[in-house]
Write a protein that holds these residues in place. Structure first.
Motif, PDB file in Angstrom:
ATOM      1  N   VAL A   6       0.717  -0.891   0.093  1.00 47.69           N
ATOM      2  CA  VAL A   6      -0.248  -0.313   0.180  1.00 47.69           C
ATOM      3  C   VAL A   6       0.429   0.957  -0.187  1.00 47.69           C
ATOM      4  CG1 VAL A   6      -2.375   1.485   0.989  1.00 47.69           C
ATOM      5  CG2 VAL A   6      -1.428  -1.357   1.274  1.00 47.69           C
ATOM      6  N   PHE A  28       0.069  -1.430  -4.885  1.00 51.89           N
ATOM      7  CA  PHE A  28       1.207  -1.810  -5.979  1.00 51.89           C
ATOM      8  C   PHE A  28       2.784  -3.434  -5.745  1.00 51.89           C
ATOM      9  CE2 PHE A  28       3.367   0.078  -3.443  1.00 51.89           C
ATOM     10  CZ  PHE A  28       5.035  -0.202  -3.085  1.00 51.89           C
ATOM     11  N   GLU A  54      11.900   2.931   3.387  1.00 51.24           N
ATOM     12  CA  GLU A  54      10.885   2.672   3.628  1.00 51.24           C
ATOM     13  C   GLU A  54      10.080   2.106   5.168  1.00 51.24           C
ATOM     14  OE1 GLU A  54       7.532   2.737   1.331  1.00 51.24           O
ATOM     15  OE2 GLU A  54       8.544   4.931  -0.110  1.00 51.24           O
ATOM     16  N   GLU A  56       7.757  -0.613   7.169  1.00 52.53           N
ATOM     17  CA  GLU A  56       6.213  -0.402   7.508  1.00 52.53           C
ATOM     18  C   GLU A  56       5.872  -1.743   7.973  1.00 52.53           C
ATOM     19  OE1 GLU A  56       4.703  -0.571   3.210  1.00 52.53           O
ATOM     20  OE2 GLU A  56       6.277   0.783   2.603  1.00 52.53           O
ATOM     21  N   ASP A  85      10.268  -1.610   2.564  1.00 53.36           N
ATOM     22  CA  ASP A  85       9.950  -1.184   1.229  1.00 53.36           C
ATOM     23  C   ASP A  85      10.956  -0.947   0.321  1.00 53.36           C
ATOM     24  OD1 ASP A  85       8.972  -1.067  -1.231  1.00 53.36           O
ATOM     25  OD2 ASP A  85       7.253   0.215  -0.690  1.00 53.36           O
ATOM     26  N   LYS A 106      10.792  -0.555  -7.355  1.00 52.82           N
ATOM     27  CA  LYS A 106      10.022  -0.434  -5.525  1.00 52.82           C
ATOM     28  C   LYS A 106       9.906  -2.290  -5.617  1.00 52.82           C
ATOM     29  CE  LYS A 106       7.812   2.364  -4.323  1.00 52.82           C
ATOM     30  NZ  LYS A 106       7.470   2.591  -2.376  1.00 52.82           N
ATOM     31  N   THR A 175       3.982   3.200   4.234  1.00 55.44           N
ATOM     32  CA  THR A 175       5.541   3.949   5.580  1.00 55.44           C
ATOM     33  C   THR A 175       4.799   5.483   6.146  1.00 55.44           C
ATOM     34  OG1 THR A 175       7.643   4.144   5.698  1.00 55.44           O
ATOM     35  CG2 THR A 175       6.406   5.736   3.812  1.00 55.44           C
TER      36      THR A 175
HETATM   37 MG    MG Z   1       5.994   1.994   0.487  1.00 53.21          MG
END
Ligand code: MG
Length: 203
Positions: A6, A28, A54, A56, A85, A106, A175
């Motif tokens: 997310v 994604f 990031e 999370e 991430d 990503k 995040t």
């Molecule tokens: Mg992220």
């Protein structure tokens, strides 16, 4: 197994990157090859000059499902942890400008770090989870899951309208503010409450 992520799920983080608050979850995916296997080093990818962490909260899916209602969503995950991430921010900025998909920024190999999972017991408070990230022993991110724009249960409901959830899938829930650059030699350590769940050195 798939990794569903997310984006833009904490107001302060949405603002720090200059994005708009979404009216439904931004989703994604990362492929299985994005998962950093434990005891495997993380090498700084050669295609980026701006690698961002990031941190999370990550959920582990424990039941197959599709069209899961928010009120039943808590039956579909049985463990949580924190993860990273990893994002090639320079590549992502280029892709965003061109309106292109984010995968190169990503979903590259080893871009998903996942900590040790905490099994969820009935007394675990799923609505208020404190988590944090240390970079080189200094706190750089800290948040509580109650600050999510879309709660864990709403995320599961939304994702499952589009994608079947299968046992073993992982969900990265977004995040908070404080994302930033990391360089070779940095050590990132993730926590839920005071429990250290991963430590990764950038090689
Ligand atoms: Mg992220």
């Amino acid at each position: 197994m798939k990794i569903i992520c997310v984006g833009r799920n904490y107001t302060d983080h949405v603002k720090e990157l200059g994005n708009n608050i979404p009216d439904e979850p931004v989703i994604f995916m990362k492929p299985k090859s994005a998962l950093l296997q434990s005891h495997t080093p993380f090498y700084y990818p050669e295609f980026t000059n701006e690698l961002h962490y990031e941190c999370e909260i990550v959920l582990r899916v424990s039941k197959n499902g599709k069209y899961i209602q928010e009120k039943h969503a808590s039956n579909y995950y049985d463990a949580i942890t924190v993860g990273i991430d990893f994002t090639a921010r320079d590549i992502q900025d280029e892709l965003k400008k061109k309106g292109l998909p984010w995968e190169k920024a990503k979903a590259f190999d080893n871009s998903a770090v996942v900590g040790k999972f905490i099994p969820l017991t009935p007394d675990f408070n799923r609505k208020s989870i404190n988590f944090s990230l240390l970079k080189n022993e200094e706190k750089v991110q800290e948040a509580n899951s109650s600050q999510m724009i879309f709660s864990i249960d709403r995320i599961i409901e939304n994702i499952s309208n589009y994608f079947s959830l299968n046992i073993g899938d992982l969900i990265f829930t977004g995040t908070p503010a404080g994302v930033g650059e990391c360089v070779t030699g940095d050590v990132l350590e993730g926590f839920i409450e005071k429990q250290s769940l991963f430590s990764v050195e950038i090689k």
